[in-house]
Motif scaffolding. Structure first.
Motif, short mmCIF file in Angstrom:
data_model
loop_
_atom_site.label_atom_id
_atom_site.label_comp_id
_atom_site.label_asym_id
_atom_site.label_seq_id
_atom_site.Cartn_x
_atom_site.Cartn_y
_atom_site.Cartn_z
N ASN A 121 42.08 41.17 36.44
CA ASN A 121 40.81 42.03 35.93
C ASN A 121 39.68 41.20 35.74
O ASN A 121 39.63 39.99 35.12
CB ASN A 121 41.50 42.51 34.43
N ASN A 145 38.25 52.25 39.72
CA ASN A 145 37.84 52.33 38.42
C ASN A 145 39.43 52.03 37.38
O ASN A 145 38.89 52.41 36.16
CB ASN A 145 36.84 53.22 37.91
N TYR A 178 40.90 43.99 40.85
CA TYR A 178 40.67 43.68 42.22
C TYR A 178 41.96 42.83 42.45
O TYR A 178 42.19 41.72 42.04
CB TYR A 178 39.45 43.31 42.25
N ARG A 237 37.34 45.79 35.45
CA ARG A 237 37.74 46.25 36.51
C ARG A 237 38.83 45.50 37.44
O ARG A 237 38.81 44.45 37.42
CB ARG A 237 36.68 46.72 37.70
#
Length: 340
Positions: free
Chosen positions: A143, A334, A155, A153
């Motif tokens: 995060n 998102n 990834y 967000r």
């Protein structure tokens, strides 16, 4: 004295890494790191500390009773952490939440070193975490708090574990919170991260592997491929990378570089846009070579948007394909990834 790195994967997706000394029991190593794994007797009698070893070499000894761990359970990879002495790095699935074990995500700060846009499709973000190299399993995510906000967000790492320089492949979303910040992000900017997270990660490679990536779902596979290249894997590895538009194809040169690093690595790219001039058009499910499925004796890893994941699962059902193992992760812009 040598030591081993033990990844503890909790059922809420949090992963913590602990160092286990040679001859030390996992339960003791976790307690030393202030992680309270489930336990009661700590003598191999009650079975409360039972977990699943997903990879690694270890010794359980014979100082536990059958009621605590049966031979059948042992064959299925179940272990008693109060008896388990690692003989290599290991990954252990813990049937409890991280909060129940009095631990949480690791938080760290990193510095932006590179922001590279790929058309209007994606951005490569590279960070330097300094002298401390974040630990994670190839395929996991983190995060990232969006600077200037309280929101984060999620990834997947596109880089390999154990490096101070870490990378991400981020889908550009018009008006998106992270996308908007990335437009003005510059080297030297600081970001806050928390993780690693997720049960979508590379297991021990003991048979052919099929990677299926959709869009920026390519990121975890770049991490996996680098790990496999460093391990000099000789297993057959095939990647199918599908996108919507021609301009969505990114990091193809990096993918191509693994053909020289992995002797049995092949890949193909697919574009869904009917107006594309790409040689392979359509969906990933239309470009699965039968040899890559190896009559079901294959480990499949799938990361992409929900429609793609659902389509692949349906394709396997319709064609009677049952992979030896099937790991997938859905993601939507998102939102955090949903592993399975």
């Amino acid at each position: 004295m040598s030591s081993y790195t033990i990844a503890l994967n909790f059922e809420d997706g949090v992963t913590r890494f602990v160092e286990c000394k040679a001859g030390e029991k996992v339960l003791d190593a976790a307690f030393r790191a202030k992680i309270n794994l489930p336990m009661d007797c700590s003598d191999g009698v009650c079975g409360t500390c039972k977990c699943r070893a997903e990879s690694g070499v270890y010794d359980l000894g014979d100082d536990y009773i059958e009621d605590a761990l049966s031979d059948n359970e042992k064959e299925r990879g179940l272990v008693l952490t109060c008896q388990m002495k690692p003989q290599s790095d290991c990954v252990i699935a813990v049937p409890a939440s991280s909060t129940a074990c009095k631990t949480a995500q690791t938080h760290f700060t990193a510095t932006v070193t590179k922001v590279q846009a790929h058309n209007d499709a994606a951005v490569v973000l590279e960070l330097d975490s300094g002298a401390w190299a974040p630990c994670f399993l190839p395929g996991q995510y983190v995060n990232i708090q969006v600077p200037g906000s309280e929101l984060h967000r999620s990834y997947s790492f596109s880089s390999a574990p154990g490096e101070s320089r870490i990378g991400f492949l981020i889908k550009k979303i018009p008006g998106g919170l992270m996308s908007t910040w990335l437009e003005s992000a510059r080297p030297g900017d600081r970001v806050e991260l928390a993780g690693p997270l997720g049960s979508f990660y590379l297991r021990a490679v003991e048979r052919p592997v099929l990677f299926l990536a959709g869009g920026t779902g390519l990121a975890p596979f770049l991490s996996m491929l680098e790990v496999l290249a460093r391990a000099r894997s000789t297993q057959a590895i095939h990647l199918v990378y599908g996108v919507t538009r021609d301009c969505d194809l990114v990091e193809v040169e990096q993918i191509e570089s693994y053909r020289a690093k992995l002797p049995n690595f092949t890949y193909s790219t697919v574009v869904a846009d009917a107006d594309s001039t790409h040689p392979r058009k359509g969906w990933v499910t239309q470009h699965l070579p039968p040899e890559a499925l190896n009559d079901g004796n294959v480990d499949v890893y799938l990361c992409g948007p929900p429609p793609m994941v659902d389509a692949v699962r349906q394709h396997f059902d319709d064609h009677g394909v049952t992979p030896r193992s099937f790991h997938y992760e859905k993601f939507t812009p998102n939102t955090a990834a949903v592993p399975a």
